[in-house]
Design an enzyme around this catalytic site. Structure first.
Site, PDB file in Angstrom:
ATOM      1  N   GLU A   1       0.806  -1.223   0.000  1.00 48.11           N
ATOM      2  CA  GLU A   1       0.000   0.000   0.000  1.00 48.11           C
ATOM      3  C   GLU A   1       0.838   1.272   0.000  1.00 48.11           C
ATOM      4  O   GLU A   1       0.435   2.285  -0.557  1.00 48.11           O
ATOM      5  CB  GLU A   1      -0.965   0.015   1.187  1.00 48.11           C
ATOM      6  CG  GLU A   1      -2.234  -0.812   0.977  1.00 48.11           C
ATOM      7  CD  GLU A   1      -2.014  -2.304   1.138  1.00 48.11           C
ATOM      8  OE1 GLU A   1      -0.964  -2.700   1.680  1.00 48.11           O
ATOM      9  OE2 GLU A   1      -2.891  -3.087   0.728  1.00 48.11           O
TER      10      GLU A   1
ATOM     11  N   HIS B   1     -11.339  -5.800   9.003  1.00 49.57           N
ATOM     12  CA  HIS B   1     -11.741  -5.624   7.605  1.00 49.57           C
ATOM     13  C   HIS B   1     -13.106  -4.955   7.459  1.00 49.57           C
ATOM     14  O   HIS B   1     -13.675  -4.971   6.377  1.00 49.57           O
ATOM     15  CB  HIS B   1     -11.801  -6.998   6.909  1.00 49.57           C
ATOM     16  CG  HIS B   1     -10.521  -7.387   6.252  1.00 49.57           C
ATOM     17  ND1 HIS B   1      -9.348  -7.522   6.949  1.00 49.57           N
ATOM     18  CD2 HIS B   1     -10.222  -7.652   4.949  1.00 49.57           C
ATOM     19  CE1 HIS B   1      -8.388  -7.883   6.104  1.00 49.57           C
ATOM     20  NE2 HIS B   1      -8.889  -7.957   4.900  1.00 49.57           N
TER      21      HIS B   1
END
Lengths: 318, 324
Positions: free
Chosen positions: B60, B129
């Site tokens: 990321e 998540h």
């Protein structure tokens, strides 16, 4: 290199030294705020490295950036003005010592999150690759930055995608007060590039001509092959990590030993030994630098402060 | 007006902007060969090829940092974070770099970057998540945060975001890709930083956005059956926040609730309530209630997860409470 170019490098190295010596005085006098990290001892690195670039090649570095800014052609006036937080600095006094940039000179900053600018450097190269040009991004960072995750993500991407980045690790032996041996799994930093299948080499960072030659060769490779390259430059900072560093982590003898290898002294002797310049000519350069620095301080001190309106400008472009 | 899904709306916006401007490219995990984790970029790789649809490693920092660099030198990347939870891995790039570089360097360059991120709970993905951390990102000046609640807004706002010269975090909700709605035919954009009245009413104001809008519209239907007319203000953009329609509505109804999916403490609702108290105190007839997620990490178990997330009946109950 021709004589003029060599003398220009000498001028640049002395200028970096003197700007920072004056900067340190102004810091002690309370005229410069924040953190200030001096490049003294490392002048041969930015000078030799950036002399080897073409003007279209981008430079990005960490927070020890005054020397890099000057090597990129930013004037001592502007560097001093930014240090003093004046409206006439490159970043209008909003960046300060750690955030020197002038993108018109392809100097993209001065970045103070350790390792944080490495993925951004990869991004410049992504932009250039997308634009289908062969510009190089020269990304400088310290040994300490090679232990953080950003470094590894950036190197991996650069090799995987064939990005034109010259990664330049200025190994000045310490990340703040922690020596390379105490922080890095390998003492020879360039071994990390091996892990990414990246071509690499090491050079003596106290010799400006050697740095220039190594950089030139590396840049030729990057441009021609469309691949990244990792150059480890061995160097040393003569001053503390930043102003106000008690330097408990290293011995005075060690500093003294490195100081005997002063990059300006080495280059001075080389120029005299090879009869490239006379002592008089070099003295004249130093005198010219003194004038330049005095003028820069005067420019910065007499420059206006940013206005209250400036507080709210440049947040967004739209 | 054509009726399309949120997924189609976002996909159309991306494709139209890529066709319009060659500087636009997409960069992220599984955006290309796979077709997008949520199938938003399905077919893009075949149409545009690997130069414009860039599949990245799972990294990321390299994705967002790389997109920032490309934006600084003149490209217009649309970076995709598979989920907004992964933005925490790249937090430095989102809030430290994208949001600050232009200012810190005195406006020397623009940073035309869109970060698309999928957020929200309700899919039994467990605590790491399932977050709705929008307020965290909206905290930072220098970043713009957009989060649409209808296909029409999603398409129009994303097109504006891609054309904008600033870094924009565009938050989509994982459970809303199948939501259908009317979308104007042909080319249109919707300005960033404008709230919108999505339903008119006179009894109370519901301030919300994204998933909260879907829930609030249903709650308003329930309330209407009991003769209560709720006015719904959809923020659409969290930063810069457009309070005008909120204040206008509140000055009419004098009662409000704020609905968001994120946690209540330090959340979007806290900001809206403060702003109403600061700017329309004389119009307050009842304490404003925040409907939000329970203060727990979201559990996997479906019943427990749903119990932690705000529901239509929570909104109905809160609405009746402010009307007491």
């Amino acid at each position: 290199m021709k004589k003029e170019q060599l003398l220009d490098l000498y001028h640049q190295m002395v200028l970096i030294r003197r700007v920072e010596e004056r900067g340190a005085e102004l810091y002690q006098a309370g005229k410069i705020g924040g953190f200030m990290h001096l490049y003294i001892g490392q002048e041969a690195v930015s000078t030799g490295l950036i002399a080897a670039r073409e003007s279209r090649d981008r430079v990005i570095t960490a927070y020890r950036d005054h020397g890099v800014a000057l090597s990129c052609g930013i004037s001592a006036d502007q560097v001093m003005a930014e240090l003093l937080g004046k409206a006439t600095g490159m970043s209008k006094g909003k960046g300060g010592s750690m955030h020197m940039a002038d993108v018109s000179k392809n100097m993209w900053g001065g970045h103070a999150i350790v390792g944080g600018h490495l993925p951004i450097a990869a991004g410049f190269a992504i932009g250039d690759q997308y634009a289908k040009n062969d510009n190089i991004t020269i990304c400088m960072f310290g040994d300490g930055a090679t232990n953080i995750g950003y470094f590894h993500e950036a190197l991996n991407l650069a090799k995987t995608w064939g990005l034109r980045v010259l990664w330049v690790c200025e190994n000045n032996q310490y990340g703040m007060g922690t020596s390379v041996e105490r922080a890095s799994a390998v003492n020879e930093i360039r071994q990390k590039a091996e892990g990414y299948g990246m071509k690499n080499s090491q050079v003596d960072g106290m010799d400006v001509v050697k740095v220039y030659e190594a950089a030139k060769e590396a840049m030729d490779y990057v441009r021609k092959e469309g691949q990244p390259y990792f150059l480890e430059v061995d160097t040393y900072r003569f001053r503390g990590h930043s102003m106000g560093d008690p330097e408990r982590y290293r011995k005075a003898e060690e500093v003294k030993q490195w100081q005997e290898n002063d990059p300006i002294g080495i280059f001075n002797r080389q120029l005299l030994d090879k009869k490239t310049a006379t002592k008089k000519a070099l003295d004249e350069i130093e005198a010219r630098v003194d004038e330049e620095v005095a003028k820069a301080v005067e420019f910065a001190e007499s420059s206006p402060e940013p206005t209250m309106e400036d507080l709210y400008t440049d947040i967004y472009a739209d | 007006m054509a009726k399309i899904t949120m997924r189609e709306a976002i996909s159309q916006a991306l494709m139209e902007e890529m066709d319009r401007d060659p500087a636009v490219f997409i960069i992220g995990e599984e955006v290309g060969v796979w077709g997008g984790t949520y199938a938003v970029t399905k077919g893009f790789y075949d149409k545009y090829g690997p130069d414009r649809i860039k599949d990245t490693p799972i990294a990321e920092n390299a994705i967002i940092g790389g997109a920032i660099g490309a934006a600084m030198v003149g490209q217009r990347p649309v970076a995709e974070l598979m989920t907004i939870n992964f933005a925490f891995s790249a937090m430095d790039y989102v809030v430290n770099q994208a949001a600050k570089l232009r200012y810190m360097f005195g406006g020397q360059f623009m940073l035309p970057l869109v970060i698309r991120a999928v957020g929200g709970g309700g899919r039994q993905l467990g605590a790491t998540h399932s977050q709705t951390p929008d307020a965290v990102f909206a905290h930072f000046p220098g970043l713009k945060v957009v989060s649409p609640g209808t296909p029409e807004d999603a398409k129009g706002l994303l097109k504006s975001a891609i054309r904008s010269n600033d870094p924009i975090l565009f938050i989509e909700h994982a459970t809303m890709y199948q939501v259908r709605g009317e979308v104007p035919e042909g080319e249109y954009t919707i300005p960033i930083g404008k709230s919108k009245i999505q339903r008119e009413g006179s009894d109370l104001t519901i301030v919300t956005y994204c998933k909260g809008l879907e829930l609030s519209m249903k709650a308003a239907d329930e309330l209407a059956k009991e003769g209560i007319q709720a006015e719904i203000v959809d923020l659409r953009t969290l930063r810069p926040l457009d309070m005008e329609p909120v204040l206008e509505s509140f000055k009419k109804t004098n009662r409000a609730i704020v609905v968001e999916e994120g946690w209540k403490s330090y959340g979007v609702g806290s900001e809206i309530v403060s702003r109403i108290y600061e700017e329309a105190f004389d119009y307050v007839d009842a304490p404003i209630i925040r409907v939000a997620q329970k203060e727990v990490p979201l559990p996997y178990n479906r019943t427990l997860e749903q119990a932690a997330l705000p529901q239509v009946h929570d909104i109905v109950t809160a609405a009746k409470e402010v009307l007491k």
